[in-house]
Design a protein around this motif. Structure first.
Motif, PDB file in Angstrom:
ATOM      1  N   GLU A  91      -8.913  10.006  -4.858  1.00  0.00           N
ATOM      2  CA  GLU A  91      -8.037  11.166  -5.015  1.00  0.00           C
ATOM      3  C   GLU A  91      -6.617  10.836  -4.561  1.00  0.00           C
ATOM      4  O   GLU A  91      -6.417  10.206  -3.527  1.00  0.00           O
ATOM      5  N   GLU A  92      -5.646  11.258  -5.341  1.00  0.00           N
ATOM      6  CA  GLU A  92      -4.245  11.025  -5.002  1.00  0.00           C
ATOM      7  C   GLU A  92      -3.891  11.646  -3.655  1.00  0.00           C
ATOM      8  O   GLU A  92      -3.125  11.077  -2.869  1.00  0.00           O
ATOM      9  N   SER A  93      -4.463  12.811  -3.368  1.00  0.00           N
ATOM     10  CA  SER A  93      -4.166  13.480  -2.100  1.00  0.00           C
ATOM     11  C   SER A  93      -4.622  12.647  -0.911  1.00  0.00           C
ATOM     12  O   SER A  93      -3.927  12.586   0.118  1.00  0.00           O
ATOM     13  N   GLN A  94      -5.759  11.981  -1.045  1.00  0.00           N
ATOM     14  CA  GLN A  94      -6.254  11.138   0.048  1.00  0.00           C
ATOM     15  C   GLN A  94      -5.406   9.879   0.182  1.00  0.00           C
ATOM     16  O   GLN A  94      -5.105   9.439   1.297  1.00  0.00           O
ATOM     17  N   ARG A  95      -5.005   9.294  -0.929  1.00  0.00           N
ATOM     18  CA  ARG A  95      -4.124   8.123  -0.884  1.00  0.00           C
ATOM     19  C   ARG A  95      -2.812   8.482  -0.194  1.00  0.00           C
ATOM     20  O   ARG A  95      -2.274   7.697   0.592  1.00  0.00           O
ATOM     21  N   LYS A  96      -2.310   9.681  -0.482  1.00  0.00           N
ATOM     22  CA  LYS A  96      -1.069  10.131   0.153  1.00  0.00           C
ATOM     23  C   LYS A  96      -1.255  10.299   1.658  1.00  0.00           C
ATOM     24  O   LYS A  96      -0.386   9.908   2.446  1.00  0.00           O
ATOM     25  N   ARG A  97      -2.369  10.888   2.067  1.00  0.00           N
ATOM     26  CA  ARG A  97      -2.612  11.076   3.502  1.00  0.00           C
ATOM     27  C   ARG A  97      -2.685   9.732   4.229  1.00  0.00           C
ATOM     28  O   ARG A  97      -2.172   9.596   5.334  1.00  0.00           O
ATOM     29  N   ASP A 100       0.854   8.277   4.334  1.00  0.00           N
ATOM     30  CA  ASP A 100       1.644   9.033   5.307  1.00  0.00           C
ATOM     31  C   ASP A 100       1.287   8.627   6.736  1.00  0.00           C
ATOM     32  O   ASP A 100       2.169   8.511   7.605  1.00  0.00           O
ATOM     33  N   TYR A 126       0.761   2.538  -3.069  1.00  0.00           N
ATOM     34  CA  TYR A 126       0.969   3.983  -3.195  1.00  0.00           C
ATOM     35  C   TYR A 126       2.213   4.288  -4.034  1.00  0.00           C
ATOM     36  O   TYR A 126       2.219   5.242  -4.827  1.00  0.00           O
ATOM     37  N   LYS A 130       5.493   5.672  -8.486  1.00  0.00           N
ATOM     38  CA  LYS A 130       6.445   6.635  -7.915  1.00  0.00           C
ATOM     39  C   LYS A 130       7.801   5.973  -7.711  1.00  0.00           C
ATOM     40  O   LYS A 130       7.948   4.758  -7.907  1.00  0.00           O
TER      41      LYS A 130
END
Length: 236
Positions: A91-97, A100, A126, A130
């Protein structure tokens, strides 16, 4: 005993006294060295990886303790766990976390081995789809480890035949004073050349006479001997 304590105990069993005395010299942890103030237990990387795999499900709260530990190998273990989690994340959200968290603790990525084992695998990966402005911010930061992170992160793109950022950041760091940057830039230029020799030579023909000698030697290490000598002797 907490899982953090268990992880640290698992690491301790791999301590080698000979390495514990050698590592501070090797990683320049003496006063005035680039690793000044760092502490070492004396654990080989393969053994740190073994422990990291065992605790790959650590939470960020648990990792936040390890990643700020005073001992180099404990921080490395936390970073290896973070890489494992990032590579597994779908999941992109987990990669972002995860990214971060890496950026929040970037001060712990404070030696070349810690940079080289994580920058392209977390931050570089990541940012692949982007904007990569942060890499340029790091490259121009005048902070040694952030600058090395910036260039090593581009290894992710080089592997996918995307060379622009590696070459642009190499240009930014071309006259850097530290040999750890000379080596890193030369290494990335060599990796470009391994995949697309004309792109590397296009860059080198403009800058090879003015770049630091160590950077040039790293960049042309895999060249055929006659070509390598021409660059070294300024005959291109």
């Amino acid at each position: 005993m907490s899982r953090i304590d268990e992880c640290q105990q698992d690491l301790i069993q791999f301590i080698e006294e000979e390495k514990a005395s050698m590592f501070p010299k090797f990683f320049k942890a003496f006063p005035g060295g680039y690793g000044e103030g760092d502490k070492f237990l004396g654990i080989r990387v393969p053994n740190i990886r073994k422990v990291a795999k065992k605790y790959k499900d650590f939470t960020f709260n648990e990792l936040s303790v390890l990643i700020q530990d005073e001992y180099h190998e404990v921080r490395m273990c936390a970073l290896f766990i973070l890489v494992l989690q990032f590579e597994k994340a779908k999941e992109e959200s987990q990669r972002k976390r995860i990214c971060d968290f890496y950026l929040k603790n970037i001060n712990a990525v404070n030696n070349w081995d810690l940079v080289d084992s994580t920058a392209h695998k977390i931050l570089g990966a990541y940012l692949e789809d982007k904007k990569r402005d942060l890499l340029y911010e790091y490259a121009t930061s005048n902070q040694l480890w952030l600058q090395r992170i910036a260039i090593i992160a581009t290894f992710c793109y080089i592997r996918h035949e995307d060379y622009d950022d590696a070459l642009k950041i190499s240009k930014i760091l071309l006259q850097h004073k530290h040999d750890l940057i000379h080596k890193a830039v030369g290494w990335m230029l060599r990796e470009v050349g391994n995949r697309n020799l004309p792109r590397e030579e296009e860059f080198l023909k403009v800058y090879y006479k003015t770049m630091p000698r160590t950077m040039l030697r790293y960049a042309i290490e895999k060249f055929d001997e006659p070509l390598r000598k021409k660059y070294l002797h300024g005959e291109i």
